[in-house]
Design a protein around this motif. Structure first.
Motif, PDB file in Angstrom:
ATOM      1  N   GLY C  79      -2.639 -11.853  -1.225  1.00 31.24           N
ATOM      2  CA  GLY C  79      -1.899 -10.450  -1.082  1.00 31.24           C
ATOM      3  C   GLY C  79      -3.112  -9.549  -0.338  1.00 31.24           C
ATOM      4  N   CYS C  80      -2.636  -8.978   0.705  1.00 33.43           N
ATOM      5  CA  CYS C  80      -3.329  -8.055   1.548  1.00 33.43           C
ATOM      6  C   CYS C  80      -2.469  -6.771   1.425  1.00 33.43           C
ATOM      7  N   ILE C  81      -2.692  -6.125   0.105  1.00 34.55           N
ATOM      8  CA  ILE C  81      -1.873  -5.086  -0.130  1.00 34.55           C
ATOM      9  C   ILE C  81      -2.453  -3.708   0.131  1.00 34.55           C
ATOM     10  N   GLU C  82      -2.493  -3.270   1.176  1.00 36.54           N
ATOM     11  CA  GLU C  82      -2.816  -2.105   1.557  1.00 36.54           C
ATOM     12  C   GLU C  82      -2.088  -0.860   1.921  1.00 36.54           C
ATOM     13  N   THR C  83      -2.440   0.428   1.957  1.00 38.36           N
ATOM     14  CA  THR C  83      -1.624   1.511   2.568  1.00 38.36           C
ATOM     15  C   THR C  83      -0.913   1.308   3.882  1.00 38.36           C
ATOM     16  N   THR C  84      -1.912   1.017   4.722  1.00 38.18           N
ATOM     17  CA  THR C  84      -1.246   1.045   6.148  1.00 38.18           C
ATOM     18  C   THR C  84      -1.811   0.038   7.164  1.00 38.18           C
ATOM     19  N   THR C  85      -1.485   0.001   8.337  1.00 39.19           N
ATOM     20  CA  THR C  85      -1.796  -1.129   9.003  1.00 39.19           C
ATOM     21  C   THR C  85      -3.372  -1.572   9.313  1.00 39.19           C
ATOM     22  N   SER C  86      -4.251  -0.593   9.838  1.00 34.24           N
ATOM     23  CA  SER C  86      -5.741  -0.879   9.744  1.00 34.24           C
ATOM     24  C   SER C  86      -6.340  -1.307   8.628  1.00 34.24           C
ATOM     25  N   ARG C  87      -5.914  -0.648   7.476  1.00 35.76           N
ATOM     26  CA  ARG C  87      -6.382  -0.976   6.122  1.00 35.76           C
ATOM     27  C   ARG C  87      -5.981  -2.523   5.908  1.00 35.76           C
ATOM     28  N   VAL C 105       2.091  -9.540   2.802  1.00 35.95           N
ATOM     29  CA  VAL C 105       1.800  -8.063   3.141  1.00 35.95           C
ATOM     30  C   VAL C 105       3.027  -7.287   2.927  1.00 35.95           C
ATOM     31  N   THR C 106       2.858  -6.113   2.437  1.00 37.44           N
ATOM     32  CA  THR C 106       4.039  -5.109   2.190  1.00 37.44           C
ATOM     33  C   THR C 106       4.377  -4.169   3.307  1.00 37.44           C
ATOM     34  N   ALA C 107       5.398  -3.375   3.387  1.00 38.43           N
ATOM     35  CA  ALA C 107       5.595  -2.253   4.196  1.00 38.43           C
ATOM     36  C   ALA C 107       4.369  -1.141   3.960  1.00 38.43           C
ATOM     37  N   PRO C 108       4.158  -0.459   4.739  1.00 38.93           N
ATOM     38  CA  PRO C 108       3.099   0.554   4.364  1.00 38.93           C
ATOM     39  C   PRO C 108       3.616   1.416   3.405  1.00 38.93           C
ATOM     40  N   PHE C 109       2.627   1.865   2.451  1.00 38.66           N
ATOM     41  CA  PHE C 109       3.296   2.977   1.264  1.00 38.66           C
ATOM     42  C   PHE C 109       2.281   3.940   0.941  1.00 38.66           C
ATOM     43  N   TYR C 110       2.587   5.127   0.292  1.00 39.39           N
ATOM     44  CA  TYR C 110       2.023   6.367   0.128  1.00 39.39           C
ATOM     45  C   TYR C 110       2.422   7.280   1.189  1.00 39.39           C
ATOM     46  N   THR C 111       2.398   6.669   2.492  1.00 34.83           N
ATOM     47  CA  THR C 111       3.027   7.572   3.650  1.00 34.83           C
ATOM     48  C   THR C 111       4.535   7.770   3.631  1.00 34.83           C
ATOM     49  N   ARG C 112       4.878   8.444   4.712  1.00 34.08           N
ATOM     50  CA  ARG C 112       6.589   8.602   4.774  1.00 34.08           C
ATOM     51  C   ARG C 112       6.761   7.925   6.100  1.00 34.08           C
ATOM     52  N   PRO C 139      10.110  -2.980  -3.667  1.00 30.34           N
ATOM     53  CA  PRO C 139      10.194  -1.446  -3.358  1.00 30.34           C
ATOM     54  C   PRO C 139       9.817  -0.789  -4.690  1.00 30.34           C
ATOM     55  N   VAL C 140       9.873  -1.394  -5.938  1.00 34.07           N
ATOM     56  CA  VAL C 140       9.355  -0.542  -7.023  1.00 34.07           C
ATOM     57  C   VAL C 140       7.928  -0.064  -6.895  1.00 34.07           C
ATOM     58  N   SER C 141       7.235  -0.845  -5.983  1.00 35.30           N
ATOM     59  CA  SER C 141       5.819  -0.452  -5.867  1.00 35.30           C
ATOM     60  C   SER C 141       5.792   0.343  -4.426  1.00 35.30           C
ATOM     61  N   VAL C 142       6.336  -0.023  -3.638  1.00 36.07           N
ATOM     62  CA  VAL C 142       6.251   0.328  -1.958  1.00 36.07           C
ATOM     63  C   VAL C 142       7.188   1.467  -1.731  1.00 36.07           C
TER      64      VAL C 142
ATOM     65  N   ALA D  78     -13.002  16.710  -0.720  1.00 40.21           N
ATOM     66  CA  ALA D  78     -12.527  15.357  -0.110  1.00 40.21           C
ATOM     67  C   ALA D  78     -11.628  14.793  -0.963  1.00 40.21           C
ATOM     68  N   GLY D  79     -10.414  14.195  -0.400  1.00 41.16           N
ATOM     69  CA  GLY D  79      -9.383  13.429  -0.849  1.00 41.16           C
ATOM     70  C   GLY D  79      -9.987  12.025  -1.055  1.00 41.16           C
ATOM     71  N   CYS D  80      -9.799  11.559  -2.381  1.00 42.02           N
ATOM     72  CA  CYS D  80     -10.278  10.280  -2.787  1.00 42.02           C
ATOM     73  C   CYS D  80      -8.757   9.545  -3.214  1.00 42.02           C
ATOM     74  N   ILE D  81      -8.137   9.190  -2.333  1.00 40.55           N
ATOM     75  CA  ILE D  81      -6.601   8.717  -2.389  1.00 40.55           C
ATOM     76  C   ILE D  81      -6.878   7.265  -2.493  1.00 40.55           C
ATOM     77  N   GLU D  82      -6.734   6.722  -3.739  1.00 35.56           N
ATOM     78  CA  GLU D  82      -6.702   5.271  -3.850  1.00 35.56           C
ATOM     79  C   GLU D  82      -5.641   4.635  -5.124  1.00 35.56           C
ATOM     80  N   THR D  83      -5.422   3.490  -5.126  1.00 34.71           N
ATOM     81  CA  THR D  83      -4.018   3.259  -5.992  1.00 34.71           C
ATOM     82  C   THR D  83      -4.690   3.195  -7.244  1.00 34.71           C
ATOM     83  N   THR D  84      -5.782   2.947  -7.662  1.00 36.08           N
ATOM     84  CA  THR D  84      -6.016   2.941  -9.143  1.00 36.08           C
ATOM     85  C   THR D  84      -7.396   3.556  -9.298  1.00 36.08           C
ATOM     86  N   THR D  85      -7.977   3.585 -10.711  1.00 39.44           N
ATOM     87  CA  THR D  85      -9.279   4.026 -11.072  1.00 39.44           C
ATOM     88  C   THR D  85     -10.213   3.647 -10.565  1.00 39.44           C
TER      89      THR D  85
END
Lengths: 306, 306, 306, 306
Positions: C79-87, C105-112, C139-142, D78-85
């Protein structure tokens, strides 16, 4: 030219007997209580009025009692809350016959609907009646948000005369108000009882606070302060009312839904204040318990209302 | 003892005239078409039946026509889809008078409701009628999910006789089916037309497929295959029906909501097949365009239904 | 040509020490336990693997241990689960270096994010690596659903090699499977442990059941039955596993979120079965209490796993 | 004693090169532009700062550049925006080393989390650092709402020093502000750029407006008017800024998600104003087109900013 509806327009609760029938005597007393407090209108059969809980016969009875009791002193807005167009139109026609001065209508609900269908809905409802029409934006119930663009388009075309905003979307409300600057008769009414001062500063025409059933005098003072530019006074009055709004937390969220907690608390407070005979609510809601009632009473005492 | 409702029970569409009135002749033909195809029951006034779009008079007319046309050959289930308890009970009483064999009821909607209130709602509805009662789980419309625990509790207490599951929550459906193992009369009906084979394998009693209006023979074959343990045949039939289900993508999502796209397509297909006179739908939905109708026709041809 | 990934591919949990470090010895034992049970692959760093809870160093360590322990006997999906593309690309590059056989890999999350941006995301990730790429629909996560159309377009273009479906949308899954008929190497993996039989009948290639950590033998038997067309046997095995899945209700929903209840229960069961040393989970989750652990133990005993 | 953070604290955008690297020169110019305009602080790595889009190396670089450029003249959050603790704590430690004056932290996301776990999360983060901690309430990204009760409990216990509210829940914000009356150092910062006047009247300490990147002078004037009780002036300034906020509608919602439309517009405006070199945004977002850029330019001209 100025907004058609301004000031405090409480979404009047519908007092019930223990059998679930409309308690006309209590409803008449409540109308009198509100008008004497200085409200500018009455909104019957909104969410606080248990519109979704009442049979059609009880809805008709409610409008009839409120219209007769108001007796032309303030306008009566009637909620015509139904799932889709034909059903809404039936309600609008009845409200019109019973003497309502305006109708309040949501987007369709229960169905899966596209914004162009929402627009068609409002146009069809308007075509069926001459009464002023307010769009009721309440996504927590309808699960559709009315966009500022849609509302402004409908307003520019003379379809809607204003909005009753219970969306919680203050950004959209501000954009609607700003966009309606060229539509001087447009009424922008906020339904959020704890930020009325802020929404008035943002350009609202008036407020439709559920809590206004319980403390209409407070909301009348609040809007008077706004009208006179005494914003700090307005904010202080609002802070007091916000604390009073804590009565909606009296009923336990473990055993009561949001409708029960809100309407149940308003009715309990009105019964405690002696305005209505009973705090009974429609099934499947439940009346507040003795202990929960004591919490409401404590809030009323703190607010100087008992 | 076995589930009360099994097999294919289409949520029958309500054919309309261009004025929005119930087209009784078309509805009678549709009932005949479905019964001749071998369905086990008819579900009137579901989502596909435009329940939320019809005035009470049209709802009554619909039940009346379907009951008379079915004439006891298969049971008629009547949707009693209303916001809250008192309003549902009114509908249940009318359905009962009109001869329905069972009623189908959702959780309250429009209101903000707690699970204990949902439970109270079903108990109150049951107390008002002797008819079998199916819980209709359709969160896309009601915005409340019925938990397996709640459904099973109500079933164990004799309040509900089964579930019509349109939740899309196959996990919850499986848990409900499994939990109902000790309740042999419990009917677990899936409303998802493209996974009927899978849900039958998972223990469903039957299916309530909207697409079953269009191709009832296909669904009857599918359930026959399941009943005989010919699961690969069932899956092949399901695959064919799933492709046919593509008709719901004929109407553009840019101008039509989900209700229009579904019901509009079913009606268009039935009109193309000559079963009903018109593909008219209730406002604010719209009829499919000529081009969209051609897409539906192409699907029907591919499926050998034209 | 056939789907690249088939059979049981458990989303392997990540055993931790009480300090939150990866417990390599337990993880190695778990890999051995699963491979000996006959699984077809291992999916490291999925939701069950606490991907979102682990620092990058711990994520790296996890892949490294699993790859070494698997030692080429079964493929390792990372799993390469990160918010967006570069990450995500950073994680894909590391997974590749550490010897993973495929990435998830999921779709981006946190972002709109817009669907065309989701598509761009997957294309950019694919361009950065030669590894097979599975789209993870959760989708429950992303909070974004991958549409069948998007997945099939990406598959036809060679961007994704399959899907790991944890969407609960069995309709969409069926449509994806059906649409992928012309793409024989496409892997359609279901993540829903309680409807594996049904999804296999619907055409799934294999399953990624979190509960497969606890009872891999059961899932291997289940998929074997499906492969041999013994659908009734498959359904019976599934029913047994569905009952076992009740362990996720051991932790109280009043004090534990869904992640705790799921992963916490799986780890507790594995500790009880002696496969891993500790049921510790990452902060802010909590370990199951003694009483909750006894509930898990009772389920294991009933299932014959203790 | 008074709130620690007040006034205008823009969530500073992160200028990028066409390769996606931090454009340090542009970022330095932006810091200078904002400080010269009179802002009270800088919030790096918020949503507008593309926090979720930047690799850790680029995040570190961003904090470093902003802290050096601010050079102690205003505090840097500084935003420290990450999934968990654990992942958040890593970011907090780095922010601390790099010289940030405070950190801004959300509830866990991607995971399914219970409120008691959210509380544990904030407590654990606080325990790991001496820096002031602001809770960032942004349910559109995190999909969890921080309740007023939770925020006030954490504030009373010294865990959080304030809130950055981007929830759109003005009711909750008001209740938080009112509840924090006994906590004089508590900072209540609103993130909603179009209702800053209203939220200041409601008791906010300051504002974190994304649009404040583009027109910091306007927001500084707005807050000055609020501070001096010139509420009508404040509302007029707000109305002007609300119209300017129309730049976020420049990019088409048919091809751009909300993140692109917002951040893309802010960067485009800053590039047009000559503050930053390029309007480049991170993948998978896209830069505004020429036509969309002209829409932004027209807004800037109307607002007198070009």
């Amino acid at each position: 030219m100025s907004p058609r509806f301004t000031g405090v327009i409480p979404p009047i609760v519908t007092p019930l007997t223990s059998e679930g029938e409309v308690d006309a005597a209590s409803l008449e007393r409540l109308v009198e209580f509100l008008i004497e407090a200085g409200v500018s209108g009455l909104f019957a059969l909104g969410s606080s009025g248990e519109s979704a809980f009442l049979t059609d016969a009880r809805r008709d009875r409610t409008i009839d009692v409120v219209v007769r009791a108001a007796d032309g002193r303030v306008p009566v807005l009637a909620g015509c809350i139904e799932t889709t167009t034909s059903r809404v139109i039936e309600r609008v026609e009845i409200a019109s016959k019973l003497g309502a001065d305006a109708v309040v209508v949501t987007a369709p609900f229960y169905t899966r609907i596209h914004p162009v269908e929402v627009e068609r809905h409002f146009r069809a409802v308007k075509a069926a009646s001459d009464l002023p029409l307010l769009a009721y934006d309440v996504p927590v119930s309808v699960h559709t948000k009315l966009s500022p663009d849609l509302v402004l388009t409908l307003a520019a075309d003379g379809v809607v005369d204003g909005i009753k905003d219970s969306s919680g979307d203050d950004v959209g409300f501000r954009q609607t108000v700003l966009g309606a600057a060229a539509l001087p008769a447009f009424s922008a009414l906020t339904g959020h009882e704890v930020v009325v001062d802020a929404m008035m500063l943002a350009g609202a025409s008036g407020a439709v606070p559920g809590l206004g059933n319980v403390d209409p005098h407070g909301y009348v003072r609040l809007l008077q302060a706004c009208a006179e530019g005494r914003w700090t006074d307005a904010a202080q009055e609002q802070d007091r009312l916000t604390r009073l709004f804590g009565i909606v937390d009296a009923a336990s969220p473990d055993t009561a839904g949001g409708s029960t907690r809100g309407v149940g608390a308003f009715k309990t407070a009105l019964a405690l204040r002696g305005v209505i005979a009973s705090a009974a609510v429609s099934a499947p809601m439940r009346e507040l318990t003795g202990e929960e009632t004591r919490v409401v009473a404590a809030h009323l005492e703190e607010a100087g209302l008992l």
